[in-house]
Design an enzyme around this catalytic site. Structure first.
Site, PDB file in Angstrom:
ATOM      1  NE  ARG A  48      -3.426   2.165   2.975  1.00 24.81           N
ATOM      2  CZ  ARG A  48      -2.958   3.216   3.711  1.00 24.81           C
ATOM      3  NH1 ARG A  48      -1.569   3.060   4.059  1.00 24.81           N
ATOM      4  NH2 ARG A  48      -3.633   4.360   4.087  1.00 24.81           N
TER       5      ARG A  48
ATOM      6  CB  VAL B 216       0.256   1.491  -4.470  1.00 26.32           C
ATOM      7  CG1 VAL B 216      -1.194   2.146  -5.297  1.00 26.32           C
ATOM      8  CG2 VAL B 216       0.577  -0.046  -4.797  1.00 26.32           C
TER       9      VAL B 216
ATOM     10  CB  ILE C 181       7.582 -14.073  11.156  1.00 18.82           C
ATOM     11  CG1 ILE C 181       7.815 -15.667  10.558  1.00 18.82           C
ATOM     12  CG2 ILE C 181       6.404 -13.739  10.297  1.00 18.82           C
ATOM     13  CD1 ILE C 181       6.997 -16.587  11.323  1.00 18.82           C
ATOM     14  CG  ASP C 182      12.225 -16.776  10.020  1.00 20.84           C
ATOM     15  OD1 ASP C 182      11.372 -16.905  10.582  1.00 20.84           O
ATOM     16  OD2 ASP C 182      12.611 -17.208   8.830  1.00 20.84           O
TER      17      ASP C 182
ATOM     18  CD  GLU D 221      11.622 -23.168  11.546  1.00 18.03           C
ATOM     19  OE1 GLU D 221      10.981 -24.017  11.206  1.00 18.03           O
ATOM     20  OE2 GLU D 221      11.341 -22.045  11.143  1.00 18.03           O
TER      21      GLU D 221
HETATM   22  P1  ATP Z   1      12.224 -16.234   3.273  1.00 20.80           P
HETATM   23  O1  ATP Z   1      13.640 -17.072   3.651  1.00 20.80           O
HETATM   24  O2  ATP Z   1      11.810 -15.507   4.404  1.00 20.80           O
HETATM   25  O3  ATP Z   1      11.151 -17.320   2.996  1.00 20.80           O
HETATM   26  P2  ATP Z   1      13.422 -15.275   0.962  1.00 20.80           P
HETATM   27  O4  ATP Z   1      13.336 -14.193   0.013  1.00 20.80           O
HETATM   28  O5  ATP Z   1      14.800 -15.499   1.313  1.00 20.80           O
HETATM   29  O6  ATP Z   1      12.373 -15.325   2.060  1.00 20.80           O
HETATM   30  P3  ATP Z   1      13.796 -17.504  -1.052  1.00 20.80           P
HETATM   31  O7  ATP Z   1      12.840 -18.465  -1.132  1.00 20.80           O
HETATM   32  O8  ATP Z   1      15.371 -17.823  -0.723  1.00 20.80           O
HETATM   33  O9  ATP Z   1      13.132 -16.525   0.249  1.00 20.80           O
HETATM   34  O10 ATP Z   1      13.886 -16.616  -2.070  1.00 20.80           O
HETATM   35  C1  ATP Z   1      12.912 -16.003  -2.668  1.00 20.80           C
HETATM   36  C2  ATP Z   1      13.022 -16.084  -4.552  1.00 20.80           C
HETATM   37  O11 ATP Z   1      14.066 -15.241  -4.860  1.00 20.80           O
HETATM   38  C3  ATP Z   1      13.306 -17.350  -4.987  1.00 20.80           C
HETATM   39  O12 ATP Z   1      12.277 -18.314  -4.994  1.00 20.80           O
HETATM   40  C4  ATP Z   1      13.985 -16.974  -6.257  1.00 20.80           C
HETATM   41  O13 ATP Z   1      12.993 -16.695  -7.239  1.00 20.80           O
HETATM   42  C5  ATP Z   1      14.749 -15.695  -5.853  1.00 20.80           C
HETATM   43  N1  ATP Z   1      16.050 -15.941  -5.492  1.00 20.80           N
HETATM   44  C6  ATP Z   1      16.824 -16.379  -4.543  1.00 20.80           C
HETATM   45  N2  ATP Z   1      17.808 -16.659  -4.550  1.00 20.80           N
HETATM   46  C7  ATP Z   1      18.412 -16.470  -5.674  1.00 20.80           C
HETATM   47  C8  ATP Z   1      19.782 -16.067  -6.490  1.00 20.80           C
HETATM   48  N3  ATP Z   1      20.723 -16.455  -6.026  1.00 20.80           N
HETATM   49  N4  ATP Z   1      19.544 -15.535  -7.549  1.00 20.80           N
HETATM   50  C9  ATP Z   1      18.245 -14.992  -8.301  1.00 20.80           C
HETATM   51  N5  ATP Z   1      17.401 -15.311  -7.377  1.00 20.80           N
HETATM   52  C10 ATP Z   1      17.220 -15.815  -6.270  1.00 20.80           C
END
Ligand code: ATP
Length: 322
Positions: free
Chosen positions: A23, A26, A128-129, A225
Site C-alpha cells: 500500500r 503504491v 517473521i524470522d 525450530e
Molecule cells: P524467506 O527466507 O523469508 O522465505 P527469501 O526471500 O529469502 O524469504 P527465498 O526462497 O530464498 O526466500 O527466495 C525467494 C525467491 O528469490 C526465490 O524463489 C527466487 O525466485 C529468488 N532468488 C533466491 N535466490 C536467488 C539467487 N541467488 N539469484 C536469483 N534469484 C534468487
C-alpha cells in the site's frame, strides 16, 4: 532517466505487514507521479508477465490484513541467467523502470541480479524470522511474536491447572530471535535457540527440579525450530524429570493475522523509502531499519553482512528464570 512506472512484488515466505508495504509503495509512487504495476507470485509473475495495474483505490484498507494480496511464491527459473534476462526483457517491454521486491535474503539476491540486467531495484525486508543481517527489523516479526505469545499465555493456564510442562516449538528458520522474544515475554523456564549450545541438563532439567523445590508446578520451554524437534525435547524432559509434558508446534499460525501497529508503521516507512530511492534514480538498494531510522544500503554489501546476535536480550532471558 526518470522512472515513470514501477513494479512491486512479494517473494519468499509471507509475513504480516507485506500488504501495508504494498500500500505504501503504491500510494507514495502515485503521489510522486509514477504508475504502479502489481506482479503476482514473486519473480514468477515477472517472468510470465502476470501483472495488473494498482491504483490508489486498489490498496484501500489492505494494511489491516495479513498475507499478501500479490501472492508469494518461490521461482527456480529466476535463479538462472536466462530467467533473469527474460524478466528484465519483460520489464523493458512493459516500460517498468524499477522494481520493489518485498521478501528476505533470497528475494534480495534476485533483485541484485535484476539490477545487473539494467532494471532499478530496491528490496524491503519482510520475514517473521527477523534474521536478515542488514536490518535490525524485518516486517512481520512483531506480529508473529504477539501471535505466538497469545497462544503461549493460553497454554500456561492449562499447564498450571494440570501441573505440566509445555514444550512449544516456534518458527525462526536458523535464527533464535523469535524464540528469544516470545520466551522473555512469556516468562519461559527455558529458551533453546540455535545460536547457543543446547545443554538440556543445565538449561532445562536442573531448572525444573529447582522449580519443584520452590513449589513451581508448571513450566514453559520454548524451542526454536532451528534447534530440533519439540517432540524429542519433551520426551527427554519427561524421562529426566518425570514431569508430564505436552508439545505444541505453533507452525504457520505465526505467519498470519492482522499486523500489529509496529509492523504497519515499519512497512509504511519502508515502502515510502523504497519509492524515494527509485525516484532518486538509485538501484540495487535495500531498505533497512537502523537505530530508530529507516536507511538504505547497497544490496551486495547488505548480503555480505553477518547477523548480529542480541547478547543483551539473551543475558536477560537467562537472568529472569528461576
Ligand atoms: P524467506 O527466507 O523469508 O522465505 P527469501 O526471500 O529469502 O524469504 P527465498 O526462497 O530464498 O526466500 O527466495 C525467494 C525467491 O528469490 C526465490 O524463489 C527466487 O525466485 C529468488 N532468488 C533466491 N535466490 C536467488 C539467487 N541467488 N539469484 C536469483 N534469484 C534468487
Amino acid at each position: 532517466m526518470a522512472i515513470n512506472t514501477i513494479g512491486v512484488l512479494t517473494s519468499g515466505g509471507d509475513a504480516p505487514g507485506m500488504n501495508a508495504a504494498i500500500r505504501a509503495v503504491v500510494r507514495s509512487a502515485i503521489a510522486s507521479g509514477m504508475q504502479v504495476i502489481g506482479i503476482r507470485r514473486g519473480y514468477n509473475g515477472l517472468i510470465n508477465g502476470d501483472t495488473f495495474e494498482l491504483d490508489a483505490r486498489s490498496v484501500d484498507g489492505i494494511q489491516t490484513r495479513g498475507g499478501t494480496m500479490l501472492y508469494t511464491a518461490r521461482c527456480m527459473e529466476f535463479k538462472t541467467e536466462a530467467g533473469v534476462k527474460k524478466a528484465a526483457d519483460i520489464c523493458r517491454y512493459m516500460g517498468i523502470g524499477g522494481i520493489v521486491a518485498i521478501g528476505g535474503d533470497g528475494t534480495f539476491r534476485g533483485a541484485l541480479d535484476l539490477s545487473r540486467s539494467g532494471i532499478c531495484t530496491v528490496g524491503i525486508p519482510a520475514t517473521i524470522d527477523n534474521d536478515i543481517a542488514c536490518t535490525r527489523y524485518s516486517i512481520g516479526f512483531d506480529t508473529a511474536c504477539n501471535t505466538a505469545l497469545e497462544s503461549i499465555d493460553r497454554l500456561r493456564d492449562t499447564m498450571q491447572s494440570h501441573e505440566r510442562c509445555s514444550v512449544v516449538e516456534v518458527m525462526g528458520n536458523k535464527s533464535g530471535a523469535l524464540a528469544m522474544y516470545v520466551g522473555v515475554a512469556s516468562g519461559a523456564t527455558s529458551i533453546l535457540i540455535p545460536e547457543k549450545p543446547v545443554d538440556l541438563e543445565k538449561d532445562v532439567f536442573e531448572r525444573m527440579r529447582r522449580g519443584r523445590i520452590q513449589h513451581r508446578n508448571h513450566h514453559i520451554v520454548i524451542v526454536a525450530e532451528g534447534v530440533g524437534h519439540a517432540d524429542d525435547i519433551a520426551k527427554a524432559i519427561h524421562e529426566a524429570t518425570g514431569v508430564d509434558t505436552r508439545v505444541t508446534v505453533l507452525g504457520h499460525v505465526q505467519r498470519g493475522g492482522s499486523p500489529t501497529a509496529r509492523d504497519r508503521v515499519a512497512a509504511t516507512r519502508m515502502g515510502c523509502r523504497a519509492v524515494e530511492c527509485l525516484a532518486a534514480g538509485l538501484t540495487n538498494r535495500v531498505v533497512c531499519a537502523h537505530n530508530d531510522e529507516i536507511i538504505d544500503r547497497d544490496i551486495e554489501e547488505a548480503l555480505a553482512m553477518q547477523p548480529e546476535f542480541h547478547e543483551e536480550l539473551y543475558r536477560v532471558s537467562q537472568m529472569t528464570v528461576l
